[in-house]
Write a protein that holds these residues in place. Structure first.
Motif, mmCIF file in Angstrom:
data_model
loop_
_atom_site.group_PDB
_atom_site.id
_atom_site.type_symbol
_atom_site.label_atom_id
_atom_site.label_comp_id
_atom_site.label_asym_id
_atom_site.label_seq_id
_atom_site.Cartn_x
_atom_site.Cartn_y
_atom_site.Cartn_z
ATOM 1 N N THR A 23 -3.327 -12.180 46.382
ATOM 2 C CA THR A 23 -3.209 -11.834 47.803
ATOM 3 C C THR A 23 -4.495 -11.241 48.361
ATOM 4 N N GLN A 24 -5.400 -10.756 47.501
ATOM 5 C CA GLN A 24 -6.727 -10.268 47.938
ATOM 6 C C GLN A 24 -6.650 -9.269 49.084
ATOM 7 N N TYR A 25 -5.851 -8.235 48.943
ATOM 8 C CA TYR A 25 -5.687 -7.307 50.071
ATOM 9 C C TYR A 25 -6.990 -6.613 50.459
ATOM 10 N N ALA A 26 -7.242 -6.594 51.771
ATOM 11 C CA ALA A 26 -8.323 -5.777 52.319
ATOM 12 C C ALA A 26 -7.821 -4.320 52.338
ATOM 13 N N PRO A 27 -8.687 -3.314 52.395
ATOM 14 C CA PRO A 27 -10.142 -3.394 52.540
ATOM 15 C C PRO A 27 -10.889 -3.625 51.224
ATOM 16 N N LEU A 28 -10.227 -3.442 50.060
ATOM 17 C CA LEU A 28 -10.985 -3.526 48.811
ATOM 18 C C LEU A 28 -11.654 -4.884 48.657
ATOM 19 N N SER A 29 -10.972 -5.954 49.122
ATOM 20 C CA SER A 29 -11.549 -7.287 48.931
ATOM 21 C C SER A 29 -12.674 -7.553 49.923
ATOM 22 N N ALA A 30 -12.815 -6.697 50.958
ATOM 23 C CA ALA A 30 -13.748 -7.025 52.050
ATOM 24 C C ALA A 30 -15.030 -6.207 52.026
ATOM 25 N N VAL A 31 -15.089 -5.131 51.211
ATOM 26 C CA VAL A 31 -16.262 -4.250 51.317
ATOM 27 C C VAL A 31 -17.346 -4.569 50.295
ATOM 28 N N GLY A 32 -17.105 -5.551 49.418
ATOM 29 C CA GLY A 32 -18.141 -5.926 48.472
ATOM 30 C C GLY A 32 -18.112 -5.090 47.205
ATOM 31 N N SER A 33 -19.217 -5.106 46.469
ATOM 32 C CA SER A 33 -19.213 -4.527 45.126
ATOM 33 C C SER A 33 -19.018 -3.016 45.119
ATOM 34 N N ALA A 34 -19.102 -2.367 46.271
ATOM 35 C CA ALA A 34 -18.827 -0.927 46.323
ATOM 36 C C ALA A 34 -17.421 -0.620 45.821
ATOM 37 N N GLY A 81 -15.958 -1.868 43.302
ATOM 38 C CA GLY A 81 -15.773 -1.940 41.856
ATOM 39 C C GLY A 81 -16.058 -3.327 41.312
ATOM 40 N N PRO A 82 -15.879 -3.509 39.985
ATOM 41 C CA PRO A 82 -16.228 -4.781 39.348
ATOM 42 C C PRO A 82 -15.396 -5.929 39.904
ATOM 43 N N GLY A 83 -16.035 -7.091 40.031
ATOM 44 C CA GLY A 83 -15.306 -8.276 40.473
ATOM 45 C C GLY A 83 -15.063 -8.334 41.968
ATOM 46 N N GLN A 84 -15.492 -7.291 42.710
ATOM 47 C CA GLN A 84 -15.195 -7.285 44.150
ATOM 48 C C GLN A 84 -16.376 -7.788 44.984
ATOM 49 N N GLY A 85 -17.463 -8.169 44.301
ATOM 50 C CA GLY A 85 -18.608 -8.677 45.042
ATOM 51 C C GLY A 85 -18.568 -10.188 45.115
ATOM 52 N N SER A 86 -19.410 -10.837 44.279
ATOM 53 C CA SER A 86 -19.504 -12.293 44.329
ATOM 54 C C SER A 86 -18.171 -12.944 43.946
ATOM 55 N N ALA A 108 -11.760 -1.178 58.450
ATOM 56 C CA ALA A 108 -11.610 -0.204 59.537
ATOM 57 C C ALA A 108 -12.769 0.793 59.501
ATOM 58 N N SER A 109 -12.865 1.608 60.538
ATOM 59 C CA SER A 109 -13.950 2.592 60.608
ATOM 60 C C SER A 109 -13.733 3.727 59.613
ATOM 61 N N ASN A 110 -14.848 4.309 59.164
ATOM 62 C CA ASN A 110 -14.845 5.542 58.355
ATOM 63 C C ASN A 110 -14.052 5.423 57.062
ATOM 64 N N ILE A 111 -14.048 4.268 56.441
ATOM 65 C CA ILE A 111 -13.378 4.145 55.143
ATOM 66 C C ILE A 111 -14.315 4.670 54.062
ATOM 67 N N VAL A 112 -13.793 5.522 53.184
ATOM 68 C CA VAL A 112 -14.587 6.057 52.077
ATOM 69 C C VAL A 112 -14.123 5.390 50.788
ATOM 70 N N ILE A 113 -15.032 4.707 50.109
ATOM 71 C CA ILE A 113 -14.704 4.065 48.831
ATOM 72 C C ILE A 113 -15.743 4.510 47.809
ATOM 73 N N ASN A 114 -15.282 5.007 46.670
ATOM 74 C CA ASN A 114 -16.198 5.531 45.645
ATOM 75 C C ASN A 114 -17.168 6.555 46.230
ATOM 76 N N ASP A 115 -16.635 7.462 47.061
ATOM 77 C CA ASP A 115 -17.422 8.540 47.688
ATOM 78 C C ASP A 115 -18.504 8.034 48.635
ATOM 79 N N GLN A 116 -18.416 6.769 49.024
ATOM 80 C CA GLN A 116 -19.381 6.279 50.014
ATOM 81 C C GLN A 116 -18.638 5.907 51.293
ATOM 82 N N VAL A 117 -19.162 6.387 52.430
ATOM 83 C CA VAL A 117 -18.586 5.937 53.702
ATOM 84 C C VAL A 117 -19.076 4.509 53.939
#
Length: 594
Positions: A159-170, A172-177, A258-267
């Protein structure tokens, strides 16, 4: 009524070169076989991946020999990490849902038999048809490629749920290319399926032979037609969704962030998108996709049962209307996948109603099957056994759907194994049983040889017991609170469930091994099986009026004329108990509705 000579299929002569005959073929029958081969490759990959998951779930610290070859970083000492587990799960689901359950019942059997059932010489757009297969094949290769790039395939689930699938390698593994390759593959896949649907629909509407009214079409052809209409809308929503997801990765857009999402301590630098937009787009495709997998199976199973019962269904028309109702309602229920997304309770109620409503056409179809079987002297062969197995799986999976249609129960069970059990029974196993039934039934027509019946029956009985041993206990795991997508069971309350997982894993390894019987039967029969008679099951529809395997233009240059319904069985006073659709002999039966 249509006359073939008025607007025949695009004429193309018999192929002369090897490439035109077997590779870039314009012949719908060869393309159907190519799709079948692709589905066979995908189901082997999907099954091996499911074995890896099951072994890890049952014996978490077990080193699986050679596992490090599958992932550069995910298997230190050949022991699966949680990330690799999720990558394997995502790929298992993607290969099975797209490249097996969509490709085989719809594209493979549909391509081979739909033009024959309508009395056409070929598809209306043979070049489009060839492109549809090769586009799908490219999509398959792109998906395989994700095992060999960067940090491996995506781990976002099918199902590739966003936002994790949309923010790239930030993320985690496998979420970039990995995600980009997944989205690219699925977008290409959508193009292939749309090209296929664009052939199926005009074939049914415009290329029917003389005398072939819509109500004289066999049930599988109705099912493929209805599925094409669903696919046309569903895949054309998923394709732009995948394009937008790729743009979020490579072009700096933020459709799903969405705006102001923090993933792995990065905005995250993106802003202004909607994470729920992806769910809406995905599930507007995703729920009809369930019926894209199951409706062709319903048509195939009806066709197989009628031929083996030697009598028509209680109502040909109600079956068709019910399949059409499933197609329409499948778009109205997609929100039940989003009950836990924090939606307004009123809208969850609005999605709950059609979800309960969609059980009505399903139930009508099942009751027609059971009512027709009542009192019938059913011929027991591999095809009819798998058709009965399909009904069993569909009922079992459908009953748990009642629970999941209620928002309060669904919210409790949503992320548990209960849902895994439900959709595997309804969509996966039922569709696979439909594929097996169609294979045993049509194999003589496709390859001109008979499959081995005793082996086919053995395959059925072992598979039937095996799949119930795998998926039935998952309902209990779900009720006990076992969360989906967990790779190990750290919480104390889950420790007693490990034994159940070990039972399921043993059943899965056993059932997978049983499929080797089918594979052996398929390959051996293809080359060394008994030569098939033209009409081994005494069927009445048009595919049984031509040689096996059929000639290049299906009917050997003759213009077919149809005089009867597709299912003239139990006819008094004719030679045998059946009348072929293209036989001019006059019969009066109650079932003559056309």
């Amino acid at each position: 009524m249509h006359d073939m000579s008025a607007h025949a299929a695009a004429h193309h002569g018999a192929p002369t070169s090897f490439i035109r005959k077997h590779i870039f073929s314009l012949d719908h029958k060869v393309i159907g076989k190519q799709y079948y081969g692709l589905g066979l490759a995908a189901v082997i990959i999907g099954m091996v991946l499911s074995w890896l998951m099951r072994i890890h779930l049952a014996w978490t610290s077990y080193a699986i020999p050679g596992l490090h070859l599958l992932s550069k970083s995910g298997a230190p000492g050949d022991v699966m990490t949680p990330e690799l587990y999720l990558q394997v799960m995502t790929m298992h689901a993607t290969f099975m849902v797209f490249f097996v359950l969509t490709v085989v019942p719809f594209a493979a059997f549909g391509n081979f038999f739909l033009p024959i059932h309508t009395g056409a010489e070929d598809m209306p757009f043979p070049h489009f048809n060839m492109m549809s297969f090769w586009t799908t094949f490219v999509s398959f290769c792109v998906m395989l490629l994700s095992f060999f790039v960067g940090d491996g395939p995506t781990l976002g689930g099918w199902t590739q749920y966003a936002p994790l699938s949309a923010v790239g390698s930030a993320a985690g593994p496998g979420q970039g290319s990995g995600v980009v390759i997944w989205a690219l593959s699925i977008a290409i896949f959508c193009v292939g399926q749309l090209l296929g649907s664009l052939n199926f629909i005009p074939n049914v509407l415009d290329l029917r032979c003389k005398g072939m009214s819509l109500w004289r079409l066999p049930l599988p052809t109705w099912a493929w037609f209805i599925t094409s209409c669903m696919g046309l809308t569903a895949f054309s929503v998923l394709m732009p969704a995948c394009v937008l997801l790729i743009l979020d990765h490579v072009a700096g857009t933020s459709f799903f962030v969405a705006s102001n999402i923090v993933i792995n301590d990065q905005v995250q630098p993106h802003s202004g998108g909607s994470t729920l937009l992806w769910q809406h787009l995905f599930w507007f495709f995703g729920h009809p996709e369930v019926y894209v997998a199951i409706v062709p199976g319903m048509g195939i199973v009806s066709h197989v049962l009628i031929t083996n019962m030697r009598k028509p269904m209680l109502s040909h028309r109600v079956l068709v209307y019910s399949m059409g109702a499933l197609a329409v309602l499948s778009y109205m229920v997609y929100g039940h996948h989003m009950f836990v997304s924090g939606m307004n309770p009123l809208s969850s109620l609005m999605f709950s109603f059609p979800t309960l409503l969609i059980t009505i056409p399903s139930t009508i179809i099942v009751l027609i099957w059971i009512g027709s079987l009542y009192g019938a002297k059913l011929r027991i062969n591999a095809a009819s056994l798998f058709a009965l197995g399909f009904i069993s799986m569909f009922i079992t999976g459908g009953i748990s759907g009642f629970f999941l249609a209620q928002p309060p129960i669904q919210i409790l069970l949503h992320a548990t194994y209960f849902v895994v059990a439900h959709f595997h029974f309804t969509m996966a196993i039922a569709a696979l049983f439909g594929i097996f039934s169609g294979t045993y039934f049509w194999f003589p027509k496709m390859w001109g040889r008979m499959m081995n019946e005793p082996l086919g029956k053995l395959h059925f009985y072992l598979t039937f017991v095996g799949v119930y041993c795998i998926f039935m206990p998952m309902h209990y795991l779900g009720l006990a609170g076992n969360v989906r997508r967990y790779s190990s069971f750290a919480p104390d309350y889950m420790q007693p469930l490990v034994g159940v997982h070990q039972f399921i894993t043993i059943a899965a390894l056993f059932t997978g091994a049983v499929q080797l019987i089918f594979l052996y039967n398929l390959i051996y029969s293809r080359f060394w099986g008994e030569p098939a008679p033209e009409n081994p099951w005494q069927g009445t529809s048009l595919e049984w009026s031509i040689p096996s395997p059929p000639p290049h233009d299906n009917f050997g240059g003759r213009h077919v004329v149809v005089y009867h319904d597709p299912y003239q069985y139990g006819v008094q006073g004719s030679t045998g108990d059946y009348v072929m659709q293209d036989s001019p002999e006059q019969v009066k039966t109650e079932s003559e509705e056309a």
